[in-house]
Design an enzyme around this catalytic site. Structure first.
Site, PDB file in Angstrom:
ATOM      1  N   VAL A  75       0.749  -1.107   0.062  1.00 58.73           N
ATOM      2  CA  VAL A  75      -0.028  -0.077   0.058  1.00 58.73           C
ATOM      3  C   VAL A  75       0.986   1.191  -0.080  1.00 58.73           C
ATOM      4  O   VAL A  75       0.482   2.266  -0.787  1.00 58.73           O
ATOM      5  CB  VAL A  75      -0.938  -0.022   1.190  1.00 58.73           C
ATOM      6  CG1 VAL A  75      -1.967   1.158   1.311  1.00 58.73           C
ATOM      7  CG2 VAL A  75      -1.986  -1.201   1.153  1.00 58.73           C
TER       8      VAL A  75
ATOM      9  N   GLU B 160     -10.281   5.723   5.508  1.00 59.79           N
ATOM     10  CA  GLU B 160     -10.769   5.027   4.559  1.00 59.79           C
ATOM     11  C   GLU B 160     -10.287   3.652   4.038  1.00 59.79           C
ATOM     12  O   GLU B 160     -10.777   2.723   3.667  1.00 59.79           O
ATOM     13  CB  GLU B 160     -11.129   5.996   3.273  1.00 59.79           C
ATOM     14  CG  GLU B 160     -12.056   5.417   2.145  1.00 59.79           C
ATOM     15  CD  GLU B 160     -13.536   5.279   2.595  1.00 59.79           C
ATOM     16  OE1 GLU B 160     -14.019   4.363   2.672  1.00 59.79           O
ATOM     17  OE2 GLU B 160     -14.099   6.693   2.586  1.00 59.79           O
TER      18      GLU B 160
ATOM     19  N   GLY C 281     -10.947  -1.658   1.402  1.00 57.30           N
ATOM     20  CA  GLY C 281      -9.980  -1.382   0.329  1.00 57.30           C
ATOM     21  C   GLY C 281     -10.537  -0.026  -0.595  1.00 57.30           C
ATOM     22  O   GLY C 281     -10.596   0.884   0.137  1.00 57.30           O
TER      23      GLY C 281
ATOM     24  N   ILE D 174     -13.204   0.474  -1.831  1.00 58.04           N
ATOM     25  CA  ILE D 174     -14.760   0.889  -1.411  1.00 58.04           C
ATOM     26  C   ILE D 174     -14.907   2.238  -0.717  1.00 58.04           C
ATOM     27  O   ILE D 174     -14.497   2.070   0.673  1.00 58.04           O
ATOM     28  CB  ILE D 174     -15.753  -0.198  -1.204  1.00 58.04           C
ATOM     29  CG1 ILE D 174     -15.497  -1.528  -2.120  1.00 58.04           C
ATOM     30  CG2 ILE D 174     -17.121   0.067  -1.167  1.00 58.04           C
ATOM     31  CD1 ILE D 174     -16.055  -2.671  -1.523  1.00 58.04           C
TER      32      ILE D 174
ATOM     33  N   GLU E  31      -2.836 -13.680   5.317  1.00 57.88           N
ATOM     34  CA  GLU E  31      -1.963 -12.858   6.053  1.00 57.88           C
ATOM     35  C   GLU E  31      -0.767 -13.841   6.780  1.00 57.88           C
ATOM     36  O   GLU E  31      -0.970 -15.153   6.569  1.00 57.88           O
ATOM     37  CB  GLU E  31      -2.562 -12.346   7.336  1.00 57.88           C
ATOM     38  CG  GLU E  31      -3.791 -11.148   6.825  1.00 57.88           C
ATOM     39  CD  GLU E  31      -3.075  -9.898   6.743  1.00 57.88           C
ATOM     40  OE1 GLU E  31      -1.886  -9.645   6.938  1.00 57.88           O
ATOM     41  OE2 GLU E  31      -3.953  -8.919   6.382  1.00 57.88           O
TER      42      GLU E  31
ATOM     43  N   ASP F  14      -9.586 -10.039  10.849  1.00 60.72           N
ATOM     44  CA  ASP F  14      -9.425  -8.904  10.130  1.00 60.72           C
ATOM     45  C   ASP F  14     -10.719  -8.238   9.580  1.00 60.72           C
ATOM     46  O   ASP F  14     -11.024  -7.040   9.718  1.00 60.72           O
ATOM     47  CB  ASP F  14      -8.921  -9.512   8.510  1.00 60.72           C
ATOM     48  CG  ASP F  14      -8.855  -8.439   7.599  1.00 60.72           C
ATOM     49  OD1 ASP F  14      -7.736  -7.312   7.730  1.00 60.72           O
ATOM     50  OD2 ASP F  14      -9.614  -8.453   6.804  1.00 60.72           O
TER      51      ASP F  14
ATOM     52  N   LYS G  85     -12.968  -4.429  10.811  1.00 61.52           N
ATOM     53  CA  LYS G  85     -13.577  -3.587   9.649  1.00 61.52           C
ATOM     54  C   LYS G  85     -14.838  -3.267   9.907  1.00 61.52           C
ATOM     55  O   LYS G  85     -15.517  -2.009  10.364  1.00 61.52           O
ATOM     56  CB  LYS G  85     -13.595  -4.139   8.250  1.00 61.52           C
ATOM     57  CG  LYS G  85     -12.008  -4.136   7.750  1.00 61.52           C
ATOM     58  CD  LYS G  85     -12.130  -5.154   6.581  1.00 61.52           C
ATOM     59  CE  LYS G  85     -10.761  -5.394   5.941  1.00 61.52           C
ATOM     60  NZ  LYS G  85     -10.752  -6.326   4.853  1.00 61.52           N
TER      61      LYS G  85
ATOM     62  N   GLY H 141      -5.308  -4.807  -2.040  1.00 56.84           N
ATOM     63  CA  GLY H 141      -4.528  -4.556  -3.191  1.00 56.84           C
ATOM     64  C   GLY H 141      -3.700  -3.181  -3.359  1.00 56.84           C
ATOM     65  O   GLY H 141      -4.273  -2.346  -2.581  1.00 56.84           O
TER      66      GLY H 141
END
Length: 430
Positions: A16, A132, A137, A139, A193, A204, A208, A305
């Site tokens: 990232v 965000e 990701g 979205i 991961e 994970d 979120k 990604g």
């Protein structure tokens, strides 16, 4: 206050971080035109200075210590892309906020555990935390909740928030492969991961969900209250038999406010095969938001990604460059309620898989046990079986309280004709 130049310090140059640097380098003119501010990177930090990342970082100051980077006079915004609940990520974030510097992060675990304290620290020092990139990701679901749907009393948030789990489940179905085989395939492809349980155990995705629930319902983020169940017990037989009944199995996050408190769960559920969630394939994410005024909003896209997540990082940076000032979780931290965790979730139908001894009266015992717990049967199906001594049976119940279902499952395990542990999955209609 908007500045002529917004100077970024990027901590973490993995997938990232590299993508973020690329966007700043490749789209400088576009970013300036869209924000009215020049956005530049002044300093970076990572574990290895000499690693070949396919980008040129020679123009940026290097700091071995992320905290030192956060404190630099030529850094206005800390872009924290290291990850981790504590350690350097937390220390650097706290250092930046204490100096009144805003933080843009993709670190869902940090905020899920320390979000309330960090939000209070940010507001006390006139800084912001933008995240965000931490949820789904590319979205823009955080922006949707905090801005586009701000006039709605949210009724439900649900979705598929871990692409690796969705890949495994859809691959099992399409290829007819068992869980262990597809798990290893995903690991070989680098989808998992370093600690695979973060993915397949639902952790994970639970991070979120906790963040989205805080924004949606005006509550303090509380990851410990998220009921977690991974996908490791799902068999190819479950997937095929759910399909026979018109359903798909997804690792589904669900948050809703009930009379008993805030329900938060991340667990395998059945959803209608014809629904948007049922049709979601591969590593894609989908979040469904339901509000009293807007109704249902469905958002679908890449959940991870380099490009999608870096896009989300830079969307937050652009908002800071424009001078947009928002509370971390959509409203002042002091006004966030401490929600009581829901003791029992909203009633729903269940998929129940059992293996029974193939002898007279076995099904009658199951039906009686369910009835004694207040559970009625909607559909029942017995499958052909190669083992002459046992028979697989699938039951779909009418809507029932989870506590009643748990009590029934516990009672079923005490029946001599029930072989092994029953598998029970919620059915969520979307």
């Amino acid at each position: 206050m908007r500045k002529d130049t917004l100077r970024l310090g990027v901590v973490g140059l993995g997938t990232v971080g590299t993508g973020t640097v690329k966007i700043v380098q490749n789209h400088a003119a576009m970013l300036s035109a869209r924000t009215g501010t020049s956005i530049e990177i002044t300093a970076v930090s990572a574990r290895s200075r000499n690693k070949d990342r396919g980008i040129d970082i020679s123009a940026y100051a290097w700091e071995d210590d992320p905290v030192a980077l956060a404190k630099r006079d030529d850094v206005d915004v800390l872009v924290e892309l290291m990850g981790g609940t504590d350690g350097p990520a937390k220390a650097a974030t706290e250092a930046a906020l204490s100096l009144g510097k805003s933080v843009v992060t993709a670190n869902k675990a940090l905020l899920a555990v320390h979000g309330q304290a960090l939000a209070e620290l940010a507001e006390a020092n006139g800084a912001q935390i933008r995240f965000e990139a931490a949820v789904a990701g590319g979205i823009p679901v955080v922006k949707a909740l905090t801005e586009g749907l701000a006039a709605n009393a949210m009724t439900r948030v649900l979705g598929v928030m871990n692409g690796t789990c969705n890949y495994i489940l859809t691959r099992m179905e399409s290829a007819g492969l068992p869980y262990d085989t597809v798990f290893q395939e995903a690991n070989d492809l680098g989808y998992l991961e370093a600690d695979p349980n973060l993915d397949v155990g639902g952790i994970d995705a639970g991070h979120k969900l906790a963040l989205l629930a805080s924004i949606a319902f005006g509550t303090q983020v509380d990851f410990d209250a998220v009921a977690l169940e991974g996908i490791g017990a799902i068999t190819i037989e479950d997937i095929s038999r759910a399909a026979d009944m018109g359903y798909k199995i997804k690792l589904l996050g669900l948050a809703q406010m009930t009379d008993a408190g805030l329900q938060q769960s991340m667990r395998p559920c059945l959803v209608p095969a014809s629904s948007p969630l049922g049709q979601l394939e591969g590593g894609t994410n989908m979040v469904v938001l339901e509000g009293d005024a807007v109704g249902q909003i469905v958002m679908r896209g890449a959940g991870a990604g380099e490009g999608p997540t870096a896009s989300a990082v830079m969307a937050d940076v652009c908002d800071l460059a424009r001078g947009i000032d928002l509370p971390v979780f959509g409203q002042p931290a002091a006004s966030l309620a401490k929600a009581a965790p829901a003791v029992s979730a909203t009633p729903c139908p269940y998929y129940l898989r059992l293996t029974l001894c193939d002898e007279p009266g076995a099904l009658a015992q199951v039906a009686t046990t369910l009835g004694n717990s207040g559970i009625s049967i909607d559909r029942m199906r017995q499958y052909d079986h190669s083992d002459a001594d046992t028979a697989p049976v699938l039951i779909v119940t009418h809507a029932c309280a989870p506590n009643d279902l748990d009590r029934a499952v516990s009672a079923l395990t005490q029946i001599a004709t029930v072989v092994g542990a029953p598998v029970a999955l919620q059915i969520q209609n979307v």
